[in-house]
Design an enzyme around this catalytic site. Structure first.
Site, PDB file in Angstrom:
ATOM      1  N   PRO A  64       0.793  -1.207  -0.034  1.00  0.00           N
ATOM      2  CA  PRO A  64       0.000   0.064   0.198  1.00  0.00           C
ATOM      3  C   PRO A  64       0.835   1.373   0.040  1.00  0.00           C
ATOM      4  O   PRO A  64       1.648   1.401   0.781  1.00  0.00           O
ATOM      5  CB  PRO A  64      -0.874   0.086   1.177  1.00  0.00           C
ATOM      6  CG  PRO A  64       0.039  -0.971   2.042  1.00  0.00           C
ATOM      7  CD  PRO A  64       1.108  -1.718   1.384  1.00  0.00           C
ATOM      8  N   GLU A  65       0.463   2.072  -0.744  1.00  0.00           N
ATOM      9  CA  GLU A  65       0.938   3.563  -0.904  1.00  0.00           C
ATOM     10  C   GLU A  65      -0.314   4.479  -0.391  1.00  0.00           C
ATOM     11  O   GLU A  65      -1.290   3.764  -0.187  1.00  0.00           O
ATOM     12  CB  GLU A  65       1.574   3.900  -2.292  1.00  0.00           C
ATOM     13  CG  GLU A  65       2.375   2.863  -2.758  1.00  0.00           C
ATOM     14  CD  GLU A  65       3.139   3.400  -3.857  1.00  0.00           C
ATOM     15  OE1 GLU A  65       3.064   4.382  -4.311  1.00  0.00           O
ATOM     16  OE2 GLU A  65       3.611   2.543  -4.764  1.00  0.00           O
ATOM     17  N   HIS A  72      -0.884 -15.729   9.339  1.00  0.00           N
ATOM     18  CA  HIS A  72      -0.287 -14.576   9.507  1.00  0.00           C
ATOM     19  C   HIS A  72      -0.977 -13.364  10.043  1.00  0.00           C
ATOM     20  O   HIS A  72      -0.797 -12.387   9.942  1.00  0.00           O
ATOM     21  CB  HIS A  72       0.692 -14.024   8.616  1.00  0.00           C
ATOM     22  CG  HIS A  72       1.283 -15.071   7.546  1.00  0.00           C
ATOM     23  ND1 HIS A  72       2.536 -15.639   8.156  1.00  0.00           N
ATOM     24  CD2 HIS A  72       0.810 -15.783   6.478  1.00  0.00           C
ATOM     25  CE1 HIS A  72       2.794 -16.583   7.199  1.00  0.00           C
ATOM     26  NE2 HIS A  72       2.020 -16.554   6.146  1.00  0.00           N
TER      27      HIS A  72
END
Length: 282
Positions: A2-3, A106
């Site tokens: 993600p940006e 996770h």
DNA sequence: CATTTCACCTGGTGGC
DNA sequence: TGCCACCAGGTGAAAT
């Protein structure tokens, strides 16, 4: 992954789903990497608090928290006294599920909400980070760099003055600009017609202004596309819902430039793979 | 101080 | 199918 645009989209989606909900129970995983705050202190700090709102700063998601035992309808409503700060790293996801939903591999944090929802942090690669801040002891979170969506021309130009590193590397420096990552650095340089290896401090005023506008335009367009698929992004299975932006250069090595047809080149700048059109970018 | 390189992790892909 | 090298949208510590 993600940006800035993805983080913005996720923060909006999570905000819409958990705003006003109280954290009833907290479970945290055993891996140490995600925790900037010791897990015991984080769990203790989170339990009983109300999620007042969720927003983005740079690439960070900030969850504003009210005092334990203080519901949003109380007189102290809106008063954040703590924050839960989430950085997604490369592979992190922040999901809103039910407590019964199967737990993805996770998963490092589960915040069970009194409303019957659950906020989960999942991150295979463990580059993401979680932090708890008690605002009676510490300052609220502030990204070090400027916001690329709102920075003005003068301030933007000042960021790069005298700098001898490549403009691509400068764009990725989070203490200069907060939220720009590899995709949007490459894409904005293409739109501005600037080669990634150009020395940041040597760009002309006109080039810098083209870059500032290109960056803002590319980020806003991506937020617009992501915004229409928020529900998919944060659903129980963590399905990716983003429309893939039609990239001009990113990961298009060897393919023809969409403007001039020249083959897109891949180089390495600042240790990151970098894509550009040798004809359109000077 | 500014800049560059690299380690930190897991998982997916593509070649053999 | 298995094995291996390589790649991945991020960052911060260490080296230069």
């Amino acid at each position: 992954m993600p940006e800035l645009p993805e983080v913005e989209t996720i923060a909006r989606g999570v905000d819409a789903r958990v705003r006003g909900h109280r954290i009833a129970e907290v479970w945290l995983g055993r891996h140490r990497e995600p925790f900037k705050t010791p897990p015991a202190r984080m769990a203790q700090g989170l339990e009983g608090r109300t999620l007042l709102g969720v927003h983005r700063t740079g690439k960070h998601i900030v969850c504003e928290l009210g005092s334990a035992g203080c519901s949003p309808s109380d007189e102290r409503a809106g008063q954040a006294t703590a924050q839960w700060i989430v950085h997604l790293g490369m592979t992190g996801r922040l999901l809103v599920t039910t407590p019964e939903a199967s737990v993805a591999p996770h998963t490092h944090a589960r915040l069970t909400l009194a409303s019957g929802r659950e906020l989960r942090f999942v991150d295979p690669r463990r580059f993401g980070r979680l932090e708890f801040r008690d605002l009676s002891r510490a300052q609220g979170f502030a990204a070090p760099g400027a916001e690329p969506l709102t920075i003005g021309a003068q301030d933007f130009a000042a960021l790069f003055r005298g700098r001898r590193l490549a403009i691509k590397a400068a764009l990725l420096n989070q203490s200069l600009l907060a939220g720009v990552g590899n995709i949007y650095a490459d894409e904005s340089l293409f739109h501005a017609g600037i080669r990634p290896r150009r020395m940041a401090g040597r760009l002309t005023r006109a080039e810098l202004e083209r870059l500032r506008r290109a960056l803002r335009q590319v980020l806003e367009q991506a937020i617009g596309l992501g915004g229409s698929s928020v529900s998919d992004y944060v659903d129980a299975d963590g399905v990716r819902g983003f429309f893939q932006l039609e990239h001009r250069v990113y990961q298009r090595t060897g393919q023809p430039c969409r403007v001039c047809g020249t083959a897109i080149r891949r180089i390495v700048v600042g240790g990151r793979s970098t894509h550009y059109c040798p004809m359109c970018q000077r």
